[in-house]
Design a protein around this motif. Sequence first.
Motif, PDB file in Angstrom:
ATOM      1  N   SER A  61       0.819  -1.221   0.000  1.00 40.82           N
ATOM      2  CA  SER A  61       0.000   0.000   0.000  1.00 40.82           C
ATOM      3  C   SER A  61       0.848   1.264   0.000  1.00 40.82           C
ATOM      4  O   SER A  61       0.345   2.355  -0.294  1.00 40.82           O
ATOM      5  CB  SER A  61      -0.921   0.020   1.220  1.00 40.82           C
ATOM      6  N   HIS A  62       2.098   1.127   0.379  1.00 42.01           N
ATOM      7  CA  HIS A  62       3.031   2.261   0.446  1.00 42.01           C
ATOM      8  C   HIS A  62       4.319   1.863  -0.284  1.00 42.01           C
ATOM      9  O   HIS A  62       5.372   1.688   0.337  1.00 42.01           O
ATOM     10  CB  HIS A  62       3.318   2.624   1.903  1.00 42.01           C
ATOM     11  N   PRO A  63       4.211   1.716  -1.612  1.00 44.53           N
ATOM     12  CA  PRO A  63       5.351   1.202  -2.382  1.00 44.53           C
ATOM     13  C   PRO A  63       6.457   2.224  -2.615  1.00 44.53           C
ATOM     14  O   PRO A  63       6.250   3.435  -2.488  1.00 44.53           O
ATOM     15  CB  PRO A  63       4.708   0.809  -3.715  1.00 44.53           C
ATOM     16  N   LEU A  64       7.600   1.677  -2.980  1.00 47.57           N
ATOM     17  CA  LEU A  64       8.724   2.472  -3.469  1.00 47.57           C
ATOM     18  C   LEU A  64       8.648   2.463  -4.988  1.00 47.57           C
ATOM     19  O   LEU A  64       8.219   1.477  -5.584  1.00 47.57           O
ATOM     20  CB  LEU A  64      10.050   1.839  -3.048  1.00 47.57           C
ATOM     21  N   ARG A  65       9.092   3.536  -5.601  1.00 52.33           N
ATOM     22  CA  ARG A  65       9.241   3.555  -7.061  1.00 52.33           C
ATOM     23  C   ARG A  65      10.438   4.422  -7.418  1.00 52.33           C
ATOM     24  O   ARG A  65      10.842   5.295  -6.642  1.00 52.33           O
ATOM     25  CB  ARG A  65       7.972   4.030  -7.765  1.00 52.33           C
ATOM     26  N   LEU A  66      10.986   4.171  -8.577  1.00 46.58           N
ATOM     27  CA  LEU A  66      12.147   4.912  -9.056  1.00 46.58           C
ATOM     28  C   LEU A  66      11.816   5.476 -10.424  1.00 46.58           C
ATOM     29  O   LEU A  66      11.449   4.734 -11.334  1.00 46.58           O
ATOM     30  CB  LEU A  66      13.367   3.995  -9.138  1.00 46.58           C
ATOM     31  N   ALA A  67      11.918   6.786 -10.570  1.00 43.87           N
ATOM     32  CA  ALA A  67      11.719   7.449 -11.856  1.00 43.87           C
ATOM     33  C   ALA A  67      13.084   7.930 -12.348  1.00 43.87           C
ATOM     34  O   ALA A  67      13.905   8.382 -11.555  1.00 43.87           O
ATOM     35  CB  ALA A  67      10.763   8.628 -11.709  1.00 43.87           C
ATOM     36  N   ILE A  68      13.305   7.810 -13.638  1.00 44.10           N
ATOM     37  CA  ILE A  68      14.562   8.256 -14.237  1.00 44.10           C
ATOM     38  C   ILE A  68      14.262   9.460 -15.125  1.00 44.10           C
ATOM     39  O   ILE A  68      13.412   9.393 -16.014  1.00 44.10           O
ATOM     40  CB  ILE A  68      15.227   7.140 -15.079  1.00 44.10           C
ATOM     41  N   ASN A  69      14.965  10.567 -14.887  1.00 41.78           N
ATOM     42  CA  ASN A  69      14.813  11.774 -15.692  1.00 41.78           C
ATOM     43  C   ASN A  69      15.374  11.502 -17.087  1.00 41.78           C
ATOM     44  O   ASN A  69      16.543  11.150 -17.235  1.00 41.78           O
ATOM     45  CB  ASN A  69      15.559  12.937 -15.024  1.00 41.78           C
TER      46      ASN A  69
ATOM     47  N   GLU B 159      19.064  11.082 -14.340  1.00 41.93           N
ATOM     48  CA  GLU B 159      19.171  11.104 -12.882  1.00 41.93           C
ATOM     49  C   GLU B 159      17.980  10.383 -12.257  1.00 41.93           C
ATOM     50  O   GLU B 159      16.832  10.617 -12.621  1.00 41.93           O
ATOM     51  CB  GLU B 159      19.217  12.551 -12.390  1.00 41.93           C
ATOM     52  N   PRO B 160      18.256   9.496 -11.282  1.00 41.47           N
ATOM     53  CA  PRO B 160      17.149   8.783 -10.632  1.00 41.47           C
ATOM     54  C   PRO B 160      16.478   9.644  -9.559  1.00 41.47           C
ATOM     55  O   PRO B 160      17.126  10.435  -8.880  1.00 41.47           O
ATOM     56  CB  PRO B 160      17.848   7.580  -9.984  1.00 41.47           C
ATOM     57  N   SER B 161      15.166   9.489  -9.466  1.00 48.03           N
ATOM     58  CA  SER B 161      14.396  10.127  -8.393  1.00 48.03           C
ATOM     59  C   SER B 161      13.569   9.034  -7.728  1.00 48.03           C
ATOM     60  O   SER B 161      12.654   8.494  -8.343  1.00 48.03           O
ATOM     61  CB  SER B 161      13.471  11.218  -8.943  1.00 48.03           C
ATOM     62  N   PRO B 162      13.905   8.689  -6.481  1.00 50.43           N
ATOM     63  CA  PRO B 162      13.173   7.638  -5.764  1.00 50.43           C
ATOM     64  C   PRO B 162      12.030   8.230  -4.933  1.00 50.43           C
ATOM     65  O   PRO B 162      12.154   9.330  -4.388  1.00 50.43           O
ATOM     66  CB  PRO B 162      14.248   7.052  -4.855  1.00 50.43           C
ATOM     67  N   TYR B 163      10.926   7.491  -4.854  1.00 54.56           N
ATOM     68  CA  TYR B 163       9.752   7.958  -4.126  1.00 54.56           C
ATOM     69  C   TYR B 163       9.177   6.833  -3.273  1.00 54.56           C
ATOM     70  O   TYR B 163       9.317   5.657  -3.608  1.00 54.56           O
ATOM     71  CB  TYR B 163       8.656   8.417  -5.098  1.00 54.56           C
ATOM     72  N   VAL B 164       8.486   7.226  -2.214  1.00 56.13           N
ATOM     73  CA  VAL B 164       7.704   6.299  -1.413  1.00 56.13           C
ATOM     74  C   VAL B 164       6.324   6.931  -1.232  1.00 56.13           C
ATOM     75  O   VAL B 164       6.219   8.143  -0.996  1.00 56.13           O
ATOM     76  CB  VAL B 164       8.370   5.983  -0.050  1.00 56.13           C
ATOM     77  N   ARG B 165       5.265   6.112  -1.369  1.00 59.47           N
ATOM     78  CA  ARG B 165       3.914   6.636  -1.154  1.00 59.47           C
ATOM     79  C   ARG B 165       3.681   6.790   0.339  1.00 59.47           C
ATOM     80  O   ARG B 165       3.890   5.861   1.115  1.00 59.47           O
ATOM     81  CB  ARG B 165       2.858   5.710  -1.747  1.00 59.47           C
TER      82      ARG B 165
END
Length: 193
Positions: A123-131, A136-142
């Motif tokens: 329900s609160h995943p991690l994800r990685l977006a690449i510009n 450049e990586p941008s990591p996120y957590v919900r």
Amino acid sequence: MTTTASQNGLNAIISQIKDKKHPPVHLWNPDFCGDLDMKIARDGTWYYLGSPIGRKPLVKLFSGVIRLDDDGKYYLVTPVEKIGITVEDAPFVAVEMFREGSGEDQVLSFRTHVDDFVIVDESHPLRLAINAENNEPSPYVRVRSNLEALIARPVFYDLVELCEEQEIDGEKRFGVWSSGSFFDFGSVDDIFE
């Protein structure tokens, strides 16, 4: 900074999550009242009329009533008004990570700059977006609902140290375990090319 949580530490985080109640902004449907010259910068700093808001209790108050709607815009919402604000990246920044256990049994949690805690799970995943422009990586957590925290760069480095390779559908993938789920950051070949 990564902190290895003891069982008491993880229980304390769970308790704080359970005890923290945010207003039910998802249930409120007031009329739109216009946009406000308020911005959340990529580093988590809140600005009003171009000046940083220096009072953390005020920022925490605002952060409790923020909502991301289906139109892709962020709003501060009360039962009687809905005001548009600007968010440069994500409304929160994860500034501290905690770890309990290891490998597939590992449980990761984060503290945001406004002292919200979140345990990484389905329900609160991690994800990685690449510009696409600079790779450049941008990591996120919900954090809650559809609101995310950008994981601060030093914390991301600590997270990367916990990552491992996992074979998924015949392909080597790079990611991290938490709460019994593997959070896939991408193909090993793509990440380490």
